[in-house]
Design a protein around this motif. Structure first.
Motif, PDB file in Angstrom:
ATOM      1  N   TYR A 170       0.833  -1.202   0.000  1.00  0.00           N
ATOM      2  CA  TYR A 170       0.000   0.000   0.000  1.00  0.00           C
ATOM      3  C   TYR A 170       0.874   1.262   0.000  1.00  0.00           C
ATOM      4  CZ  TYR A 170      -3.333   3.566   1.310  1.00  0.00           C
ATOM      5  OH  TYR A 170      -4.092   4.706   1.327  1.00  0.00           O
ATOM      6  N   GLY A 171       1.874   1.299   0.872  1.00  0.00           N
ATOM      7  CA  GLY A 171       2.711   2.486   0.978  1.00  0.00           C
ATOM      8  C   GLY A 171       3.516   2.771  -0.277  1.00  0.00           C
ATOM      9  N   PHE A 172       4.158   1.742  -0.813  1.00  0.00           N
ATOM     10  CA  PHE A 172       5.045   1.948  -1.957  1.00  0.00           C
ATOM     11  C   PHE A 172       4.303   1.931  -3.304  1.00  0.00           C
ATOM     12  CE2 PHE A 172       8.386   0.062   0.988  1.00  0.00           C
ATOM     13  CZ  PHE A 172       8.937   1.296   1.309  1.00  0.00           C
ATOM     14  N   ALA A 173       3.486   0.912  -3.543  1.00  0.00           N
ATOM     15  CA  ALA A 173       2.848   0.760  -4.852  1.00  0.00           C
ATOM     16  C   ALA A 173       1.618   1.648  -5.015  1.00  0.00           C
ATOM     17  CB  ALA A 173       2.470  -0.707  -5.085  1.00  0.00           C
ATOM     18  N   VAL A 174       0.794   1.757  -3.969  1.00  0.00           N
ATOM     19  CA  VAL A 174      -0.450   2.511  -4.084  1.00  0.00           C
ATOM     20  C   VAL A 174      -0.229   3.996  -3.799  1.00  0.00           C
ATOM     21  CG1 VAL A 174      -2.805   2.768  -3.192  1.00  0.00           C
ATOM     22  CG2 VAL A 174      -1.834   0.478  -3.515  1.00  0.00           C
ATOM     23  N   ARG A 175       0.491   4.307  -2.713  1.00  0.00           N
ATOM     24  CA  ARG A 175       0.674   5.709  -2.313  1.00  0.00           C
ATOM     25  C   ARG A 175       1.919   6.356  -2.909  1.00  0.00           C
ATOM     26  NH1 ARG A 175      -2.948   7.619   1.938  1.00  0.00           N
ATOM     27  NH2 ARG A 175      -1.736   9.511   1.638  1.00  0.00           N
ATOM     28  N   GLY A 176       2.840   5.575  -3.458  1.00  0.00           N
ATOM     29  CA  GLY A 176       4.044   6.137  -4.044  1.00  0.00           C
ATOM     30  C   GLY A 176       5.014   6.717  -3.038  1.00  0.00           C
ATOM     31  N   LEU A 177       5.042   6.144  -1.846  1.00  0.00           N
ATOM     32  CA  LEU A 177       5.949   6.640  -0.813  1.00  0.00           C
ATOM     33  C   LEU A 177       7.383   6.213  -1.104  1.00  0.00           C
ATOM     34  CD1 LEU A 177       3.768   6.020   2.364  1.00  0.00           C
ATOM     35  CD2 LEU A 177       4.073   8.163   1.102  1.00  0.00           C
ATOM     36  N   HIS A 178       8.310   6.927  -0.527  1.00  0.00           N
ATOM     37  CA  HIS A 178       9.742   6.646  -0.694  1.00  0.00           C
ATOM     38  C   HIS A 178      10.303   5.857   0.489  1.00  0.00           C
ATOM     39  CE1 HIS A 178      13.986   7.220  -1.516  1.00  0.00           C
ATOM     40  NE2 HIS A 178      14.132   7.783  -0.323  1.00  0.00           N
ATOM     41  N   ARG A 179       9.741   6.064   1.704  1.00  0.00           N
ATOM     42  CA  ARG A 179      10.287   5.441   2.911  1.00  0.00           C
ATOM     43  C   ARG A 179       9.156   5.060   3.856  1.00  0.00           C
ATOM     44  NH1 ARG A 179      14.403   5.291   6.726  1.00  0.00           N
ATOM     45  NH2 ARG A 179      13.689   5.684   8.838  1.00  0.00           N
ATOM     46  N   LEU A 180       9.303   3.873   4.434  1.00  0.00           N
ATOM     47  CA  LEU A 180       8.415   3.433   5.510  1.00  0.00           C
ATOM     48  C   LEU A 180       9.267   3.185   6.747  1.00  0.00           C
ATOM     49  CD1 LEU A 180       6.036   0.973   3.632  1.00  0.00           C
ATOM     50  CD2 LEU A 180       5.524   3.285   4.438  1.00  0.00           C
ATOM     51  N   GLN A 181       8.685   3.435   7.911  1.00  0.00           N
ATOM     52  CA  GLN A 181       9.417   3.295   9.165  1.00  0.00           C
ATOM     53  C   GLN A 181       8.578   2.550  10.183  1.00  0.00           C
ATOM     54  OE1 GLN A 181      11.615   6.751  10.507  1.00  0.00           O
ATOM     55  NE2 GLN A 181      10.886   6.451  12.597  1.00  0.00           N
ATOM     56  N   VAL A 182       9.243   1.745  10.977  1.00  0.00           N
ATOM     57  CA  VAL A 182       8.638   1.047  12.110  1.00  0.00           C
ATOM     58  C   VAL A 182       9.351   1.530  13.358  1.00  0.00           C
ATOM     59  CG1 VAL A 182       8.353  -1.189  13.251  1.00  0.00           C
ATOM     60  CG2 VAL A 182       8.023  -1.010  10.779  1.00  0.00           C
ATOM     61  N   ASP A 183       8.580   1.920  14.360  1.00  0.00           N
ATOM     62  CA  ASP A 183       9.100   2.263  15.680  1.00  0.00           C
ATOM     63  C   ASP A 183       8.465   1.269  16.644  1.00  0.00           C
ATOM     64  OD1 ASP A 183      10.180   5.356  15.388  1.00  0.00           O
ATOM     65  OD2 ASP A 183       8.490   4.918  14.073  1.00  0.00           O
ATOM     66  N   THR A 184       9.282   0.458  17.311  1.00  0.00           N
ATOM     67  CA  THR A 184       8.718  -0.550  18.195  1.00  0.00           C
ATOM     68  C   THR A 184       9.610  -0.737  19.411  1.00  0.00           C
ATOM     69  OG1 THR A 184       7.726  -2.758  18.261  1.00  0.00           O
ATOM     70  CG2 THR A 184       9.820  -2.550  17.083  1.00  0.00           C
ATOM     71  N   LEU A 185       9.042  -1.264  20.460  1.00  0.00           N
ATOM     72  CA  LEU A 185       9.826  -1.546  21.657  1.00  0.00           C
ATOM     73  C   LEU A 185      10.848  -2.634  21.362  1.00  0.00           C
ATOM     74  CD1 LEU A 185       6.967  -1.474  24.310  1.00  0.00           C
ATOM     75  CD2 LEU A 185       8.623   0.335  23.783  1.00  0.00           C
ATOM     76  N   ALA A 186      12.013  -2.524  21.980  1.00  0.00           N
ATOM     77  CA  ALA A 186      13.114  -3.446  21.707  1.00  0.00           C
ATOM     78  C   ALA A 186      12.771  -4.892  22.054  1.00  0.00           C
ATOM     79  CB  ALA A 186      14.365  -3.005  22.467  1.00  0.00           C
TER      80      ALA A 186
END
Length: 183
Positions: free
Chosen positions: A118-134
């Motif tokens: 969805y992020g890359f193909a549909v929305r054309g985004l350049h970067r996705l990020q995950v922030d999660t507890l270690a």
């Protein structure tokens, strides 16, 4: 609906909200780990409940919520979201929450793959990020299986039920994304 190998990401339905509220939000420990703010009681049916979707264009500018369902049968198993969408830098964060009965079955990896599509193909985004507890090994594993790279550890940056925990930042660029074969 966006289709992964075993899961689908679809619009949130009104009857999803009480299930997500009871199984995810009302779990104080889980919500405290995921929300980044103190848990507070919200009654079922409240218009301020976490899983209520503002489907106006203005209300969804920076966040795109999905309900996660199993493709075989359509059972609701969780929630997923692109959030913090930055149209100028073409970036966003992603997150997910699976109902307790759906955890440990490999769905998380498929949800991350569908969110990447969805992020890359549909929305054309350049970067996705995950922030999660270690210590969130399931999310770390799901992200890394989809090509995310650990970029940083923010030491003692998340306060969860009175304890400070490290947070891991993972990133994936569009040019490094390896889309799963979709039928």
């Amino acid at each position: 609906m966006l289709r992964g190998g075993t899961v689908g990401l679809r619009a949130r339905h009104a009857d999803d909200i009480p299930v997500l509220h009871a199984e995810l939000y009302d779990d104080v420990a889980n919500t405290s780990r995921a929300a980044g703010r103190p848990w507070r009681p919200i009654p079922p049916g409240s218009p301020h409940a976490q899983f209520v979707v503002d489907d106006t264009e203005q209300g969804n500018e920076g966040n795109v919520p999905f309900s996660v369902v199993v493709l075989a049968g359509g059972a609701l198993i969780g929630t997923a979201m692109l959030w913090g969408i930055d149209p100028h830098n073409r970036s966003a964060h992603l997150g997910l929450g699976l109902l307790p009965a759906a955890r440990g079955k490999g769905y998380g990896t498929d949800v991350v793959a569908a969110l990447c599509h969805y992020g890359f193909a549909v929305r054309g985004l350049h970067r996705l990020q995950v922030d999660t507890l270690a210590d969130n090994t399931a999310m770390l594993r799901s992200a890394e299986r989809n090509g995310f790279v650990r970029e940083a550890v923010r030491r003692s940056s998340s306060r969860v039920l009175g304890t400070y925990l490290d947070q891991v930042v993972l990133g994936l660029l569009a040019e490094d994304w390896q889309p799963a074969a979709r039928g």
